[in-house]
Write a protein that holds these residues in place. Structure first.
Motif, PDB file in Angstrom:
ATOM      1  N   PRO A   1       0.798  -1.240   0.000  1.00  0.00           N
ATOM      2  CA  PRO A   1       0.000   0.000   0.000  1.00  0.00           C
ATOM      3  C   PRO A   1       0.820   1.275   0.000  1.00  0.00           C
ATOM      4  CG  PRO A   1      -0.025  -1.003   2.170  1.00  0.00           C
ATOM      5  CD  PRO A   1       0.635  -1.995   1.253  1.00  0.00           C
ATOM      6  N   ASN A   2       2.098   1.183   0.411  1.00  0.00           N
ATOM      7  CA  ASN A   2       2.898   2.395   0.518  1.00  0.00           C
ATOM      8  C   ASN A   2       3.332   2.942  -0.840  1.00  0.00           C
ATOM      9  OD1 ASN A   2       4.139   0.645   3.281  1.00  0.00           O
ATOM     10  ND2 ASN A   2       2.835   2.452   3.461  1.00  0.00           N
ATOM     11  N   ILE A   3       3.013   2.202  -1.911  1.00  0.00           N
ATOM     12  CA  ILE A   3       3.201   2.742  -3.259  1.00  0.00           C
ATOM     13  C   ILE A   3       2.280   3.948  -3.450  1.00  0.00           C
ATOM     14  CG2 ILE A   3       2.876   2.282  -5.729  1.00  0.00           C
ATOM     15  CD1 ILE A   3       3.567  -0.642  -5.156  1.00  0.00           C
ATOM     16  N   LEU A   4       1.093   3.869  -2.856  1.00  0.00           N
ATOM     17  CA  LEU A   4       0.075   4.911  -3.031  1.00  0.00           C
ATOM     18  C   LEU A   4      -0.121   5.772  -1.788  1.00  0.00           C
ATOM     19  CD1 LEU A   4      -1.969   5.932  -5.150  1.00  0.00           C
ATOM     20  CD2 LEU A   4      -3.645   4.341  -4.179  1.00  0.00           C
ATOM     21  N   HIS A   5       0.053   5.183  -0.611  1.00  0.00           N
ATOM     22  CA  HIS A   5      -0.223   5.890   0.645  1.00  0.00           C
ATOM     23  C   HIS A   5       1.039   6.011   1.496  1.00  0.00           C
ATOM     24  CE1 HIS A   5      -4.526   5.437  -0.166  1.00  0.00           C
ATOM     25  NE2 HIS A   5      -4.279   4.159  -0.434  1.00  0.00           N
ATOM     26  N   ARG A   6       1.228   7.190   2.052  1.00  0.00           N
ATOM     27  CA  ARG A   6       2.319   7.371   3.007  1.00  0.00           C
ATOM     28  C   ARG A   6       1.950   6.657   4.312  1.00  0.00           C
ATOM     29  NH1 ARG A   6       4.267  13.359   4.338  1.00  0.00           N
ATOM     30  NH2 ARG A   6       4.989  13.141   2.162  1.00  0.00           N
ATOM     31  N   ARG A   7       2.859   5.868   4.823  1.00  0.00           N
ATOM     32  CA  ARG A   7       2.601   5.138   6.066  1.00  0.00           C
ATOM     33  C   ARG A   7       2.399   6.109   7.220  1.00  0.00           C
ATOM     34  NH1 ARG A   7       3.899  -0.101   8.215  1.00  0.00           N
ATOM     35  NH2 ARG A   7       4.158   0.012  10.481  1.00  0.00           N
ATOM     36  N   LYS A   8       1.365   5.878   8.007  1.00  0.00           N
ATOM     37  CA  LYS A   8       1.098   6.734   9.161  1.00  0.00           C
ATOM     38  C   LYS A   8       2.193   6.549  10.206  1.00  0.00           C
ATOM     39  CE  LYS A   8      -3.940   6.473   8.560  1.00  0.00           C
ATOM     40  NZ  LYS A   8      -4.185   7.876   8.226  1.00  0.00           N
TER      41      LYS A   8
ATOM     42  N   LEU B   1     -10.272   6.057  16.534  1.00  0.00           N
ATOM     43  CA  LEU B   1     -10.640   4.681  16.210  1.00  0.00           C
ATOM     44  C   LEU B   1     -11.648   4.666  15.061  1.00  0.00           C
ATOM     45  CD1 LEU B   1     -11.365   3.722  19.908  1.00  0.00           C
ATOM     46  CD2 LEU B   1      -9.443   2.805  18.613  1.00  0.00           C
ATOM     47  N   PHE B   2     -11.751   3.545  14.376  1.00  0.00           N
ATOM     48  CA  PHE B   2     -12.838   3.345  13.423  1.00  0.00           C
ATOM     49  C   PHE B   2     -14.147   3.180  14.195  1.00  0.00           C
ATOM     50  CE2 PHE B   2      -9.368   2.174  10.657  1.00  0.00           C
ATOM     51  CZ  PHE B   2      -9.815   2.437   9.365  1.00  0.00           C
ATOM     52  N   SER B   3     -15.168   3.929  13.827  1.00  0.00           N
ATOM     53  CA  SER B   3     -16.503   3.712  14.386  1.00  0.00           C
ATOM     54  C   SER B   3     -17.108   2.479  13.734  1.00  0.00           C
ATOM     55  CB  SER B   3     -17.389   4.925  14.104  1.00  0.00           C
ATOM     56  OG  SER B   3     -17.594   5.053  12.697  1.00  0.00           O
TER      57      SER B   3
ATOM     58  N   PHE C   1      -7.110   1.845  -2.720  1.00  0.00           N
ATOM     59  CA  PHE C   1      -7.132   3.143  -3.403  1.00  0.00           C
ATOM     60  C   PHE C   1      -7.692   4.272  -2.528  1.00  0.00           C
ATOM     61  CE2 PHE C   1      -7.762  -0.264  -6.520  1.00  0.00           C
ATOM     62  CZ  PHE C   1      -6.685  -0.040  -7.376  1.00  0.00           C
ATOM     63  N   VAL C   2      -8.211   3.925  -1.339  1.00  0.00           N
ATOM     64  CA  VAL C   2      -8.941   4.898  -0.515  1.00  0.00           C
ATOM     65  C   VAL C   2      -8.101   5.358   0.678  1.00  0.00           C
ATOM     66  CG1 VAL C   2     -11.010   5.242   0.897  1.00  0.00           C
ATOM     67  CG2 VAL C   2     -11.141   3.876  -1.196  1.00  0.00           C
ATOM     68  N   PRO C   3      -7.954   6.678   0.884  1.00  0.00           N
ATOM     69  CA  PRO C   3      -7.250   7.180   2.076  1.00  0.00           C
ATOM     70  C   PRO C   3      -8.089   6.952   3.329  1.00  0.00           C
ATOM     71  CG  PRO C   3      -8.170   8.996   0.815  1.00  0.00           C
ATOM     72  CD  PRO C   3      -8.398   7.761  -0.006  1.00  0.00           C
ATOM     73  N   LEU C   4      -7.430   6.752   4.460  1.00  0.00           N
ATOM     74  CA  LEU C   4      -8.108   6.498   5.731  1.00  0.00           C
ATOM     75  C   LEU C   4      -7.562   7.454   6.785  1.00  0.00           C
ATOM     76  CD1 LEU C   4      -7.802   2.582   5.669  1.00  0.00           C
ATOM     77  CD2 LEU C   4      -9.871   3.900   5.135  1.00  0.00           C
ATOM     78  N   LYS C   5      -8.452   8.165   7.465  1.00  0.00           N
ATOM     79  CA  LYS C   5      -8.002   9.107   8.487  1.00  0.00           C
ATOM     80  C   LYS C   5      -7.740   8.412   9.822  1.00  0.00           C
ATOM     81  CE  LYS C   5     -12.454  10.718  10.410  1.00  0.00           C
ATOM     82  NZ  LYS C   5     -13.360   9.804   9.724  1.00  0.00           N
TER      83      LYS C   5
ATOM     84  N   PHE D   1      -5.782  -7.273   7.832  1.00  0.00           N
ATOM     85  CA  PHE D   1      -4.937  -6.801   8.938  1.00  0.00           C
ATOM     86  C   PHE D   1      -3.538  -6.442   8.435  1.00  0.00           C
ATOM     87  CE2 PHE D   1      -7.487  -9.613  12.144  1.00  0.00           C
ATOM     88  CZ  PHE D   1      -8.605  -8.840  11.908  1.00  0.00           C
ATOM     89  N   ASN D   2      -2.990  -7.271   7.556  1.00  0.00           N
ATOM     90  CA  ASN D   2      -1.652  -6.996   7.030  1.00  0.00           C
ATOM     91  C   ASN D   2      -1.628  -5.703   6.216  1.00  0.00           C
ATOM     92  OD1 ASN D   2      -0.637  -9.313   8.195  1.00  0.00           O
ATOM     93  ND2 ASN D   2      -0.665 -10.517   6.327  1.00  0.00           N
ATOM     94  N   HIS D   3      -2.685  -5.482   5.436  1.00  0.00           N
ATOM     95  CA  HIS D   3      -2.764  -4.260   4.641  1.00  0.00           C
ATOM     96  C   HIS D   3      -2.804  -3.028   5.544  1.00  0.00           C
ATOM     97  CE1 HIS D   3      -3.958  -1.512   1.411  1.00  0.00           C
ATOM     98  NE2 HIS D   3      -4.887  -1.060   2.234  1.00  0.00           N
ATOM     99  N   LEU D   4      -3.638  -3.081   6.571  1.00  0.00           N
ATOM    100  CA  LEU D   4      -3.781  -1.927   7.467  1.00  0.00           C
ATOM    101  C   LEU D   4      -2.488  -1.660   8.229  1.00  0.00           C
ATOM    102  CD1 LEU D   4      -7.382  -2.560   8.839  1.00  0.00           C
ATOM    103  CD2 LEU D   4      -6.686  -0.855   7.145  1.00  0.00           C
TER     104      LEU D   4
END
Length: 323
Positions: free
Chosen positions: A25-32, A204-206, A224-228, A270-273
């Protein structure tokens, strides 16, 4: 024919891109950025070993080496932020009133023993009870922050109350704990208010967001979706068979439990997150079989009522925080 080939190639490209980004996923998203990582999380401070949400429980868990304290907050009549799970005082104190109707100085103590919600007694016939020591007092959140300045705290905001949310945020800022705190609730309204009040405190995720997350995962759109959010905190549905007498579970209950467990407990998810810097906590697990399953699935951490059991398991099995 050309249109069919175009559609097929487009779908194939999408599937391949989704599969690649799911694993990388870090190809598209910066790791938090992770200010801390928690394997061992003490639910209500360890409700199976000390009276829940008391300073004695928190002290015991911290001395054991817990990575995180999980607790719940309400607001008293005089607007003090207290640590308590229920809005009502009935279950924990035997008083037919609500915390919001009582000033802090007048709050009653906890009863001598309290039921452990996620642990059944022998043969599933009754609740397991925890009998506490001398500490039966409902503490203030600021007392927890004072006593454990370096311990991450997971705060469940139990009421949709703007003043409560504002005061919790003010305390987090005052004690310089924005990097050591995560907050939220199953309610999306509460989580949105928390994020709006202070976007520097991870959320947290609601529940609605968990459902949305699953929808994105199973349609291949998640990569493909950003997560806050920075923390996914979910139950392990299969533990329902341990909390109720298996012989009393209806066929529909068994099917629903199996389906929920199959959909939610996914190693690929879980691995993706975790690759995106989102920690995955599974609650509330109280035996070694479930500890093992959670970590095998790739969970970052486990929330338990029995911090000593979980510590012993982690020590014997050498489960590292990076695992």
């Amino acid at each position: 024919m050309c249109a069919a080939v175009y559609v097929l190639s487009t779908v194939t490209g999408y599937v391949l891109a989704s599969a690649l980004l799911l694993k990388c996923p870090n190809i598209l998203h910066r790791r938090k950025r992770e200010a801390f990582r928690s394997r061992h999380i003490s639910h209500r401070g360890g409700a199976g070993e000390n009276l829940e949400n008391t300073m004695a429980a928190f002290q015991h868990a911290v001395e054991l080496g817990t990575d995180m304290l999980e607790l719940d907050c309400h607001l008293t009549k005089d607007e003090e932020v207290v640590v308590s799970h229920d809005a009502s005082l009935q279950r924990a104190s035997g008083i037919n009133d609500h915390i919001s109707n009582v000033c802090y100085a007048e709050l009653p103590p906890y009863l001598r023993k309290l039921g452990v919600t996620f642990q059944r007694g022998e043969h599933h016939k009754s609740l397991c009870f925890c009998e506490g020591g001398e500490d039966k007092r409902i503490p203030l959140l600021k007392e927890v922050f004072d006593a454990f300045p370096n311990t991450p705290v997971n705060i469940d905001i139990k009421a949709n109350n703007d003043t409560l949310i504002k005061k919790v945020s003010e305390l987090v800022v005052k004690y310089d704990r924005e990097h050591l705190t995560v907050w939220g609730n199953a309610s999306n309204k509460i989580v949105k208010k928390c994020y709006k009040e202070n976007p520097h405190i991870p959320v947290l995720f609601s529940l609605p967001r968990v459902l949305q997350l699953l929808g994105l995962f199973y349609t291949g759109l998640l990569p493909f979706v950003p997560l806050k959010e920075q923390f996914l905190e979910i139950p392990m549905p299969s533990i329902m068979t341990k909390l109720k007498d298996p012989n009393r579970l209806t066929r529909s209950q068994r099917i629903i439990t199996w389906l929920a467990d199959t959909l939610l407990m996914r190693k690929a998810l879980f691995n993706h997150l975790t690759a995106r810097g989102i920690q995955v906590y599974i609650w509330v697990l109280n035996d070694e079989e479930d500890f093992q399953r959670a970590f095998d699935l790739g969970a970052t951490g486990v929330m338990t009522d029995f911090p000593t059991r979980l510590k012993d398991f982690l020590d014997r099995n050498s489960v590292s925080k990076s695992q």
